[in-house]
Design a protein around this motif. Structure first.
Motif, PDB file in Angstrom:
ATOM      1  N   ALA A  24       0.827  -1.211   0.000  1.00 33.84           N
ATOM      2  CA  ALA A  24       0.000   0.000   0.000  1.00 33.84           C
ATOM      3  C   ALA A  24       0.862   1.262   0.000  1.00 33.84           C
ATOM      4  CB  ALA A  24      -0.928  -0.001   1.210  1.00 33.84           C
ATOM      5  N   HIS A  25       1.985   1.251   0.702  1.00 38.05           N
ATOM      6  CA  HIS A  25       2.833   2.446   0.800  1.00 38.05           C
ATOM      7  C   HIS A  25       3.845   2.556  -0.321  1.00 38.05           C
ATOM      8  CE1 HIS A  25       2.195   3.101   5.396  1.00 38.05           C
ATOM      9  NE2 HIS A  25       1.088   3.239   4.699  1.00 38.05           N
ATOM     10  N   ASN A  26       4.261   1.421  -0.921  1.00 35.49           N
ATOM     11  CA  ASN A  26       5.376   1.452  -1.872  1.00 35.49           C
ATOM     12  C   ASN A  26       5.070   0.865  -3.241  1.00 35.49           C
ATOM     13  OD1 ASN A  26       7.641   2.350   0.001  1.00 35.49           O
ATOM     14  ND2 ASN A  26       6.755   0.643   1.109  1.00 35.49           N
ATOM     15  N   GLY A  27       3.876   0.377  -3.451  1.00 35.26           N
ATOM     16  CA  GLY A  27       3.558  -0.280  -4.709  1.00 35.26           C
ATOM     17  C   GLY A  27       3.971  -1.745  -4.654  1.00 35.26           C
ATOM     18  N   ALA A  28       3.517  -2.498  -5.624  1.00 34.06           N
ATOM     19  CA  ALA A  28       3.778  -3.947  -5.634  1.00 34.06           C
ATOM     20  C   ALA A  28       5.167  -4.242  -6.194  1.00 34.06           C
ATOM     21  CB  ALA A  28       2.730  -4.654  -6.464  1.00 34.06           C
ATOM     22  N   PRO A  29       5.862  -5.195  -5.600  1.00 32.09           N
ATOM     23  CA  PRO A  29       7.168  -5.587  -6.135  1.00 32.09           C
ATOM     24  C   PRO A  29       7.014  -6.593  -7.258  1.00 32.09           C
ATOM     25  CG  PRO A  29       6.688  -6.859  -4.191  1.00 32.09           C
ATOM     26  CD  PRO A  29       5.543  -5.900  -4.364  1.00 32.09           C
TER      27      PRO A  29
END
Length: 192
Positions: free
Chosen positions: A89-94
């Motif tokens: 949610a904070h950094n996007g999906a890896p």
């Protein structure tokens, strides 16, 4: 510093300030945090709270930049899934996540992948996790002299502050201007 200025402050007052202000600093820092890489390394570490071991979930990208952290009471699928949901949610999906041989982390990632169109690639290779294992050392170096925490909420807040300062020191904050700022100047730039 306060004593030099003629202001008497008790240590419990400073502790109350820390508990109240660190969550605000952490929230403000997230607005200024630089984006992280798409290849994550995730692991959990142990923190002693009230004489019991609790779990600090942490992830770094392959460059060693901190992605996210979460303190939980248990080490299970629910805790690991909560960590991955917060980090995404904070950094996007890896694209890929490297974990150790922990079954709960694998189950949590499989549960997260079940809800996604494009699944996250999972690698269970413990030697590729050395980056995050070494990154735990900075947190342990700060918490070891504290001799453990007495309260779970306080531990979560203080660990959040330690993590934010660690990210600032690693240069994970957007800076305005051409000149590189010291860690203390970066801290003051988003506090003021």
């Amino acid at each position: 510093m306060m004593d030099e200025r003629g202001i008497a402050v008790d240590h419990s007052t400073a502790y109350r300030w820390v508990r109240k202000l660190l969550p605000i600093f952490e929230k403000t820092f997230r607005k200024h945090k630089l984006p992280v890489g798409k290849s994550w390394r995730m692991d959990e570490s142990y923190i002693r709270i009230k004489g019991e071991w609790k779990y600090l979930y942490r992830a770094v990208d392959k460059a060693g930049d901190t992605i996210d952290f979460l303190l939980r009471a248990r080490r299970d699928k629910v805790a690991a899934r909560r960590f991955f949901e917060k980090a995404i949610a904070h950094n996007g999906a890896p694209e890929t996540v490297t974990i150790d041989k922990s079954g709960s982390n694998l189950a949590a990632l499989n549960a997260v992948n079940a809800d996604r169109e494009t699944p996250i690639k999972v690698r269970q290779i413990k030697y590729l996790n050395n980056i995050v294992e070494q990154n735990h050392r900075a947190i342990k170096r700060r918490t070891r002299p504290m001799l453990g925490f007495k309260d779970f909420h306080s531990a979560r807040v203080i660990l959040g502050g330690i993590e934010v300062m660690h990210m600032i020191r690693k240069g994970q904050m957007k800076c305005v201007g051409k000149d590189p700022l010291s860690a203390s100047r970066k801290f003051y730039s988003f506090v003021i």
